[in-house]
Design a protein around this motif. Structure first.
Motif, PDB file in Angstrom:
ATOM      1  N   ASN A  25      -6.188  -4.909  -0.896  1.00  0.00           N
ATOM      2  CA  ASN A  25      -5.162  -4.244  -0.086  1.00  0.00           C
ATOM      3  C   ASN A  25      -4.646  -3.049  -0.877  1.00  0.00           C
ATOM      4  O   ASN A  25      -4.020  -3.210  -1.924  1.00  0.00           O
ATOM      5  N   ALA A  34      -0.415   1.107  -4.650  1.00  0.00           N
ATOM      6  CA  ALA A  34      -0.426  -0.306  -5.004  1.00  0.00           C
ATOM      7  C   ALA A  34      -1.772  -0.897  -4.608  1.00  0.00           C
ATOM      8  O   ALA A  34      -2.218  -0.718  -3.472  1.00  0.00           O
ATOM      9  N   GLU A  36      -3.780  -4.544  -4.497  1.00  0.00           N
ATOM     10  CA  GLU A  36      -3.510  -5.977  -4.558  1.00  0.00           C
ATOM     11  C   GLU A  36      -4.739  -6.772  -4.138  1.00  0.00           C
ATOM     12  O   GLU A  36      -5.426  -6.423  -3.185  1.00  0.00           O
ATOM     13  N   HIS A  37      -4.992  -7.864  -4.860  1.00  0.00           N
ATOM     14  CA  HIS A  37      -6.124  -8.737  -4.547  1.00  0.00           C
ATOM     15  C   HIS A  37      -5.671 -10.184  -4.749  1.00  0.00           C
ATOM     16  O   HIS A  37      -5.683 -10.697  -5.867  1.00  0.00           O
ATOM     17  N   THR A  38      -5.252 -10.850  -3.664  1.00  0.00           N
ATOM     18  CA  THR A  38      -4.761 -12.225  -3.747  1.00  0.00           C
ATOM     19  C   THR A  38      -5.824 -13.191  -3.236  1.00  0.00           C
ATOM     20  O   THR A  38      -6.636 -12.854  -2.372  1.00  0.00           O
ATOM     21  N   THR A  59       1.884  -5.731 -11.974  1.00  0.00           N
ATOM     22  CA  THR A  59       3.134  -6.331 -11.506  1.00  0.00           C
ATOM     23  C   THR A  59       3.001  -7.837 -11.287  1.00  0.00           C
ATOM     24  O   THR A  59       4.003  -8.545 -11.287  1.00  0.00           O
ATOM     25  N   SER A  60       1.796  -8.339 -11.058  1.00  0.00           N
ATOM     26  CA  SER A  60       1.557  -9.787 -10.985  1.00  0.00           C
ATOM     27  C   SER A  60       0.108 -10.053 -11.351  1.00  0.00           C
ATOM     28  O   SER A  60      -0.774  -9.238 -11.060  1.00  0.00           O
ATOM     29  N   TRP A 109      -4.073 -10.778  -8.330  1.00  0.00           N
ATOM     30  CA  TRP A 109      -3.365  -9.794  -9.130  1.00  0.00           C
ATOM     31  C   TRP A 109      -2.909  -8.608  -8.272  1.00  0.00           C
ATOM     32  O   TRP A 109      -3.355  -8.422  -7.145  1.00  0.00           O
ATOM     33  N   ARG A 110      -2.029  -7.829  -8.860  1.00  0.00           N
ATOM     34  CA  ARG A 110      -1.529  -6.605  -8.219  1.00  0.00           C
ATOM     35  C   ARG A 110      -1.192  -5.604  -9.312  1.00  0.00           C
ATOM     36  O   ARG A 110      -0.565  -5.943 -10.314  1.00  0.00           O
ATOM     37  N   THR A 112      -0.044  -1.210  -9.891  1.00  0.00           N
ATOM     38  CA  THR A 112       0.379   0.040  -9.272  1.00  0.00           C
ATOM     39  C   THR A 112      -0.090   1.221 -10.107  1.00  0.00           C
ATOM     40  O   THR A 112      -0.261   1.113 -11.323  1.00  0.00           O
TER      41      THR A 112
END
Length: 219
Positions: A25, A34, A36-38, A59-60, A109-110, A112
């Motif tokens: 995403n 940003a 993001e890959h959850t 950030t995570s 993970w995420r 920026t």
């Protein structure tokens, strides 16, 4: 248009290639990208290109410690991590590598990426040409180098699509290749004809490197 040129630096969207890219995403808000890959899957291996300068921050982050990792600027990140950064990203194109193996997965993970704009040169200075035609997978670009030279240290040519009020977020990146590198001449060349047969030349050529040249490995 001039507006397109001024927004050039913001529009360089992180580009992903490899397996798992379709699950990422990628969003943009208030000058910050940003990625993001959850709940990622197994056997993923992808590269995400970022165009610096800017700042990068995790950030995570939660992956399988032994085998799933995110690698950026020669550092591997794995396991459970708190926020990392922000860290400075130098000018140029840089790759974030993502890898997961065939077994245990993590929450994902995420990170920026904030492109640097404060105090930077006007992005219109990056303009060196106009697209003449596009069709059949071929891109023709007119580069007016008498108008503006390619900046020293440039690594890629970025081609953006724009028509009227529409602007494309995804550029095509073409690496610069020097097809006419500096010529390095040998210090001396000697040949000894060891053949005894008339009309046939055989023997060894001995090439001596230039006295001040230490980087040449072969002539």
């Amino acid at each position: 248009s001039s507006g397109f040129g001024r927004r050039l630096q913001y529009l360089v969207r992180p580009a992903c290639s490899g397996t798992g890219c379709e699950l990422l995403n990628i969003g943009f808000d208030s000058g910050i990208w940003a990625v993001e890959h959850t709940n990622y899957g197994t056997n993923e291996h992808a590269f995400i290109a970022l165009v610096g300068p800017g700042t990068w921050e995790i950030t995570s982050f939660e992956t399988e410690y032994c085998c799933d990792f995110l690698k950026f600027l020669d550092v591997r990140y794995r396991g459970e991590l708190q926020s990392i950064g922000p860290m400075n990203v130098p000018q140029g194109v840089h790759l974030v590598e993502w890898y997961s193996d065939s077994s245990v997965n993590g929450a994902g993970w995420r990170f920026t990426f904030t492109p640097q704009t404060a105090g930077a040169a006007d992005p219109t200075d990056a303009y060196i040409g106009t697209v003449l035609a596009f069709g059949g997978g071929a891109l023709a670009v007119s580069m007016d180098l008498s108008r503006r030279l390619v900046p020293s240290g440039s690594t890629h040519l970025l081609a953006f699509a724009a028509s009227g009020t529409m602007e494309g977020l995804q550029p095509a990146a073409l690496a610069f290749v020097d097809w006419d590198p500096p010529r390095i001449f040998a210090g001396g060349i000697a040949f000894d004809d060891a053949g005894a047969i008339l009309g046939r030349v055989t023997g060894d050529v001995v090439v001596q490197p230039a006295a001040n040249e230490s980087s040449v490995e072969a002539y």
